[in-house]
Scaffold this motif. Structure first.
Motif, PDB file in Angstrom:
ATOM      1  N   ALA A 117      15.883  67.163  22.549  1.00 44.93           N
ATOM      2  CA  ALA A 117      15.873  68.456  21.860  1.00 44.93           C
ATOM      3  C   ALA A 117      14.443  68.943  21.623  1.00 44.93           C
ATOM      4  O   ALA A 117      14.142  70.136  21.785  1.00 44.93           O
ATOM      5  CB  ALA A 117      16.618  68.341  20.530  1.00 44.93           C
ATOM      6  N   THR A 166      16.955  76.469  24.426  1.00 42.14           N
ATOM      7  CA  THR A 166      17.186  75.652  23.231  1.00 42.14           C
ATOM      8  C   THR A 166      18.664  75.567  22.882  1.00 42.14           C
ATOM      9  O   THR A 166      19.116  74.561  22.329  1.00 42.14           O
ATOM     10  CB  THR A 166      16.382  76.178  22.039  1.00 42.14           C
ATOM     11  N   GLU A 167      19.442  76.594  23.223  1.00 42.00           N
ATOM     12  CA  GLU A 167      20.884  76.504  23.001  1.00 42.00           C
ATOM     13  C   GLU A 167      21.529  75.508  23.967  1.00 42.00           C
ATOM     14  O   GLU A 167      22.525  74.856  23.628  1.00 42.00           O
ATOM     15  CB  GLU A 167      21.527  77.879  23.142  1.00 42.00           C
ATOM     16  N   HIS A 204      20.856  72.359  22.319  1.00 45.50           N
ATOM     17  CA  HIS A 204      21.716  72.318  21.128  1.00 45.50           C
ATOM     18  C   HIS A 204      23.113  71.832  21.509  1.00 45.50           C
ATOM     19  O   HIS A 204      23.704  70.976  20.831  1.00 45.50           O
ATOM     20  CB  HIS A 204      21.772  73.721  20.516  1.00 45.50           C
ATOM     21  N   ASP A 209      19.637  72.113  16.639  1.00 48.65           N
ATOM     22  CA  ASP A 209      19.418  73.546  16.821  1.00 48.65           C
ATOM     23  C   ASP A 209      17.998  73.887  16.372  1.00 48.65           C
ATOM     24  O   ASP A 209      17.731  74.063  15.184  1.00 48.65           O
ATOM     25  CB  ASP A 209      20.446  74.327  16.007  1.00 48.65           C
TER      26      ASP A 209
END
Length: 265
Positions: A119, A142-143, A146, A152
Motif C-alpha cells: 500500500a 491507490t484505490e 486499497h 486507504d
C-alpha cells in the motif's frame, strides 16, 4: 418502436458522462502492476520494460487527460526522473518494517508478503503523479491498492521517510494528512477530518503526525489543526480531535462494569 428499443434509448439518454471510460481503470491497474514489478523484481530488467511502461503511460494520458486546457503529455519525463528517489524511499520503508516487526523473517518477506508495504509503495508511486496534477490516475492507483490490502491512502497525503504500517487492514489516511519520518501505525488507524463539507476541498482537513510517533490499533485522529508531537505514543482505540505535545502518551481507558450473577439470594 418496440419496448426494448424504448429502454435502450432511455439508457443512452442517461449515459451522460462523455469521458467516463472504465477502460481507464483497467489500464491504470495494468500500468501499476508492471511498474511495481519492474522496480522490485530482480528477474525483470527495468530497461526492458521501459518502452512498455511509456506506451502504457501514453494510453493513460489519452484516456484521462480529456481537458484541452490540461497538458499531460510532458508528465512522463518528470515522472521517470522521480522513480529512483521513490525507490530509495520505498527501500527505507521496507527496512523500517523489517527492523520493527519481530514477525518478519527476512527483508524479502516484507516486499513479497506485507500488505502495508504494498500500500505504501503504490501510494508513493501515485503521489508523484498527484503532485503533477495528473487527473484520476493517482486515485485509481491507490484505490487499486486499497482493494487488495484494505489500506486507504489518498495520493495527496504527504508521508516522510521510513514509514511502517503493521497488519495494514482498515487504515485510512486522508488527502491533507502530513506524516513525518519514522512513524509507525497499526491496523484500523484513521487520520481523518473532523467533518466533511465540499467547501473545505482546499483546506487542510487531516492531522499532522510528527517524527517517531507510534499509533496503535484502531486509534482515530481527526482535524487539520491536530498535531501529534514528536516521539509520542497513541494507544489503541484512542479518539483525538486536538493536538498533543511532543513525548506524550495517550491511552483510551475503557469503562468496565462487572455484573454479578443473580443467584436469588
Amino acid at each position: 418502436m418496440d419496448s426494448q428499443e424504448i429502454i435502450i434509448n432511455k439508457i443512452k439518454q442517461n449515459k451522460i458522462q462523455p469521458n467516463l471510460r472504465f477502460r481507464l481503470k483497467r489500464e491504470t491497474e495494468a500500468f501499476t502492476d508492471l511498474l511495481f514489478l519492474s522496480l522490485f523484481d530482480i528477474e525483470t530488467p527495468f530497461r526492458d520494460n521501459l518502452p512498455k511502461l511509456k506506451q502504457q503511460f501514453d494510453l493513460l494520458v489519452n484516456l484521462a487527460c480529456w481537458d484541452p486546457e490540461k497538458s499531460c503529455g510532458s508528465v512522463w519525463e518528470d515522472y521517470f526522473q522521480s522513480l529512483p528517489t521513490v525507490l530509495e524511499s520505498l527501500n527505507l520503508d521496507a527496512q523500517a518494517i523489517a527492523d520493527c516487526d519481530p514477525a518478519s523473517l527476512s527483508i524479502e518477506e516484507v516486499y513479497l508478503a506485507y500488505p502495508g508495504f504494498y500500500a505504501i509503495a503504490i501510494y508513493r508511486l501515485a503521489h508523484e503523479l498527484y503532485k503533477h496534477k495528473f487527473p484520476l490516475v493517482p486515485r485509481l492507483m491507490t484505490e487499486y491498492a486499497h482493494r487488495q490490502t484494505g489500506v486507504d491512502i489518498n495520493p495527496g497525503a504527504q508521508i516522510g521517510k521510513s514509514f511502517f504500517i503493521d497488519h495494514a487492514t482498515g487504515v485510512v489516511i486522508g488527502e491533507t494528512a502530513v506524516i513525518r519520518n519514522h512513524v509507525k501505525i497499526y491496523q484500523g488507524v484513521t487520520l481523518g477530518a473532523l467533518y466533511v463539507a465540499k467547501s473545505l476541498s482546499n483546506t487542510k482537513r487531516h492531522p499532522t503526525i510528527e517524527d517517531n510517533v507510534t499509533i496503535y490499533a484502531n486509534a482515530t485522529i481527526l482535524g487539520g489543526e491536530t498535531v501529534i508531537g514528536a516521539n509520542s505514543i497513541i494507544g489503541g482505540n484512542a479518539w483525538l480531535t486536538s493536538s498533543v505535545p511532543a513525548n506524550s502518551k495517550v491511552f483510551h481507558t475503557p469503562e468496565i462494569e462487572i455484573r454479578l450473577q443473580d443467584n436469588g439470594i
